[in-house]
Design a protein around this motif. Sequence first.
Motif, PDB file in Angstrom:
ATOM      1  N   GLU A  92      17.027  56.481 -16.674  1.00  0.00           N
ATOM      2  CA  GLU A  92      16.875  55.173 -17.334  1.00  0.00           C
ATOM      3  C   GLU A  92      17.571  55.178 -18.691  1.00  0.00           C
ATOM      4  OE1 GLU A  92      15.525  51.298 -17.552  1.00  0.00           O
ATOM      5  OE2 GLU A  92      15.082  52.652 -15.892  1.00  0.00           O
ATOM      6  N   GLY A  93      18.380  54.163 -18.970  1.00  0.00           N
ATOM      7  CA  GLY A  93      19.012  53.996 -20.269  1.00  0.00           C
ATOM      8  C   GLY A  93      20.218  54.884 -20.526  1.00  0.00           C
ATOM      9  N   LEU A  94      20.719  55.539 -19.486  1.00  0.00           N
ATOM     10  CA  LEU A  94      21.850  56.460 -19.664  1.00  0.00           C
ATOM     11  C   LEU A  94      23.099  55.734 -20.149  1.00  0.00           C
ATOM     12  CD1 LEU A  94      22.915  59.330 -19.445  1.00  0.00           C
ATOM     13  CD2 LEU A  94      23.387  58.901 -17.022  1.00  0.00           C
ATOM     14  N   ALA A  95      23.365  54.563 -19.610  1.00  0.00           N
ATOM     15  CA  ALA A  95      24.552  53.800 -20.038  1.00  0.00           C
ATOM     16  C   ALA A  95      24.421  53.394 -21.503  1.00  0.00           C
ATOM     17  CB  ALA A  95      24.739  52.568 -19.158  1.00  0.00           C
ATOM     18  N   GLY A  96      23.254  52.934 -21.909  1.00  0.00           N
ATOM     19  CA  GLY A  96      23.044  52.523 -23.296  1.00  0.00           C
ATOM     20  C   GLY A  96      23.189  53.676 -24.270  1.00  0.00           C
ATOM     21  N   ARG A  97      22.635  54.827 -23.912  1.00  0.00           N
ATOM     22  CA  ARG A  97      22.751  55.993 -24.799  1.00  0.00           C
ATOM     23  C   ARG A  97      24.202  56.469 -24.883  1.00  0.00           C
ATOM     24  NH1 ARG A  97      17.934  57.045 -22.292  1.00  0.00           N
ATOM     25  NH2 ARG A  97      18.786  58.543 -20.811  1.00  0.00           N
ATOM     26  N   THR A  98      24.893  56.451 -23.758  1.00  0.00           N
ATOM     27  CA  THR A  98      26.300  56.866 -23.762  1.00  0.00           C
ATOM     28  C   THR A  98      27.144  55.885 -24.578  1.00  0.00           C
ATOM     29  OG1 THR A  98      25.975  57.838 -21.574  1.00  0.00           O
ATOM     30  CG2 THR A  98      28.243  57.511 -22.299  1.00  0.00           C
ATOM     31  N   MET A  99      26.855  54.589 -24.423  1.00  0.00           N
ATOM     32  CA  MET A  99      27.559  53.579 -25.216  1.00  0.00           C
ATOM     33  C   MET A  99      27.335  53.823 -26.702  1.00  0.00           C
ATOM     34  SD  MET A  99      29.481  50.851 -25.322  1.00  0.00           S
ATOM     35  CE  MET A  99      29.395  49.884 -23.830  1.00  0.00           C
ATOM     36  N   GLN A 100      26.109  54.153 -27.079  1.00  0.00           N
ATOM     37  CA  GLN A 100      25.812  54.418 -28.492  1.00  0.00           C
ATOM     38  C   GLN A 100      26.594  55.625 -29.001  1.00  0.00           C
ATOM     39  OE1 GLN A 100      23.889  52.415 -30.598  1.00  0.00           O
ATOM     40  NE2 GLN A 100      24.997  53.693 -32.049  1.00  0.00           N
ATOM     41  N   LEU A 101      26.691  56.678 -28.177  1.00  0.00           N
ATOM     42  CA  LEU A 101      27.478  57.852 -28.576  1.00  0.00           C
ATOM     43  C   LEU A 101      28.939  57.473 -28.806  1.00  0.00           C
ATOM     44  CD1 LEU A 101      26.055  60.529 -26.094  1.00  0.00           C
ATOM     45  CD2 LEU A 101      25.673  60.432 -28.575  1.00  0.00           C
ATOM     46  N   LEU A 102      29.480  56.642 -27.928  1.00  0.00           N
ATOM     47  CA  LEU A 102      30.884  56.237 -28.056  1.00  0.00           C
ATOM     48  C   LEU A 102      31.102  55.312 -29.256  1.00  0.00           C
ATOM     49  CD1 LEU A 102      31.689  55.756 -24.280  1.00  0.00           C
ATOM     50  CD2 LEU A 102      32.704  57.464 -25.811  1.00  0.00           C
ATOM     51  N   THR A 103      30.185  54.384 -29.500  1.00  0.00           N
ATOM     52  CA  THR A 103      30.343  53.507 -30.667  1.00  0.00           C
ATOM     53  C   THR A 103      30.162  54.298 -31.963  1.00  0.00           C
ATOM     54  OG1 THR A 103      28.043  52.756 -30.494  1.00  0.00           O
ATOM     55  CG2 THR A 103      29.737  51.350 -29.493  1.00  0.00           C
ATOM     56  N   ASP A 104      29.337  55.340 -31.927  1.00  0.00           N
ATOM     57  CA  ASP A 104      29.211  56.211 -33.101  1.00  0.00           C
ATOM     58  C   ASP A 104      30.526  56.927 -33.403  1.00  0.00           C
ATOM     59  OD1 ASP A 104      26.567  55.474 -33.357  1.00  0.00           O
ATOM     60  OD2 ASP A 104      25.757  57.365 -32.544  1.00  0.00           O
ATOM     61  N   GLU A 105      31.337  57.149 -32.378  1.00  0.00           N
ATOM     62  CA  GLU A 105      32.653  57.776 -32.551  1.00  0.00           C
ATOM     63  C   GLU A 105      33.709  56.760 -32.979  1.00  0.00           C
ATOM     64  OE1 GLU A 105      33.412  60.967 -32.534  1.00  0.00           O
ATOM     65  OE2 GLU A 105      31.375  61.575 -32.004  1.00  0.00           O
ATOM     66  N   GLY A 106      33.344  55.473 -32.999  1.00  0.00           N
ATOM     67  CA  GLY A 106      34.265  54.450 -33.474  1.00  0.00           C
ATOM     68  C   GLY A 106      34.784  53.490 -32.423  1.00  0.00           C
ATOM     69  N   PHE A 107      34.479  53.726 -31.154  1.00  0.00           N
ATOM     70  CA  PHE A 107      34.941  52.826 -30.102  1.00  0.00           C
ATOM     71  C   PHE A 107      34.210  51.490 -30.189  1.00  0.00           C
ATOM     72  CE2 PHE A 107      35.937  57.007 -28.361  1.00  0.00           C
ATOM     73  CZ  PHE A 107      37.242  56.808 -27.944  1.00  0.00           C
ATOM     74  N   ALA A 108      34.881  50.436 -29.755  1.00  0.00           N
ATOM     75  CA  ALA A 108      34.274  49.105 -29.742  1.00  0.00           C
ATOM     76  C   ALA A 108      33.422  48.954 -28.486  1.00  0.00           C
ATOM     77  CB  ALA A 108      35.351  48.032 -29.784  1.00  0.00           C
ATOM     78  N   LYS A 109      32.307  48.259 -28.646  1.00  0.00           N
ATOM     79  CA  LYS A 109      31.357  48.093 -27.555  1.00  0.00           C
ATOM     80  C   LYS A 109      31.833  47.022 -26.581  1.00  0.00           C
ATOM     81  CE  LYS A 109      26.473  47.221 -26.764  1.00  0.00           C
ATOM     82  NZ  LYS A 109      25.189  46.942 -27.411  1.00  0.00           N
ATOM     83  N   GLY A 110      31.914  47.397 -25.321  1.00  0.00           N
ATOM     84  CA  GLY A 110      32.237  46.463 -24.248  1.00  0.00           C
ATOM     85  C   GLY A 110      30.972  46.076 -23.512  1.00  0.00           C
ATOM     86  N   ASN A 111      31.002  46.168 -22.195  1.00  0.00           N
ATOM     87  CA  ASN A 111      29.849  45.841 -21.366  1.00  0.00           C
ATOM     88  C   ASN A 111      29.083  47.109 -21.017  1.00  0.00           C
ATOM     89  OD1 ASN A 111      32.423  44.083 -20.144  1.00  0.00           O
ATOM     90  ND2 ASN A 111      30.693  42.892 -20.834  1.00  0.00           N
ATOM     91  N   ALA A 112      27.825  46.951 -20.649  1.00  0.00           N
ATOM     92  CA  ALA A 112      27.006  48.071 -20.197  1.00  0.00           C
ATOM     93  C   ALA A 112      26.109  47.569 -19.076  1.00  0.00           C
ATOM     94  CB  ALA A 112      26.175  48.642 -21.342  1.00  0.00           C
TER      95      ALA A 112
END
Length: 166
Positions: free
Chosen positions: A69-89
């Motif tokens: 549960e919530g794996l996509a959201g946590r992974t998205m957060q890791l990527l946005t912390d690296e500077g990537f722009a948030k797309g869809n999840a």
Amino acid sequence: MTQPMRTALTLVALGVLLVLAALWGWNAAMKPLPAKVDSAVCVDTDVAAGEKVYPQQVTVSVYNAGRREGLAGRTMQLLTDEGFAKGNAGNAASAKVSTIAIWTTTPKNPDVRLVASYFDHPKIERRDGPGAGVTVIVGDGFKTLAKGAGAARAASDATICSPPVT
């Protein structure tokens, strides 16, 4: 004109103005609210050969193909912390991905190579992804990001999906 006649005329005029104001107010209150304008998650941006692409220029979408549960959201957060722009999840339960996969129609593009550098041995599949930008599919075997590259240089002219300039 007598005083009582002026008073009566004034009260009638004020009554008519009150009714008109009430009708205008009711009409304005009953109109539907303006619809929210959805802005694009990303826009196509041309990149010339030799130009560097940085995480801030890349939109990433993440989908969960696992049972965590919530794996996509946590992974998205890791990527946005690296500077990537948030797309869809979201969820991609029908996808058969055990650890990590990147779905793209342009596997050699610098944005795809940059995102791939943040994962240990991602499987890059040539196919349309459900999200905007670079689509990452995570499975239950995914644990954390790798030490990714700070930028990727375009080997040839390319088009990437970047966050819109506001």
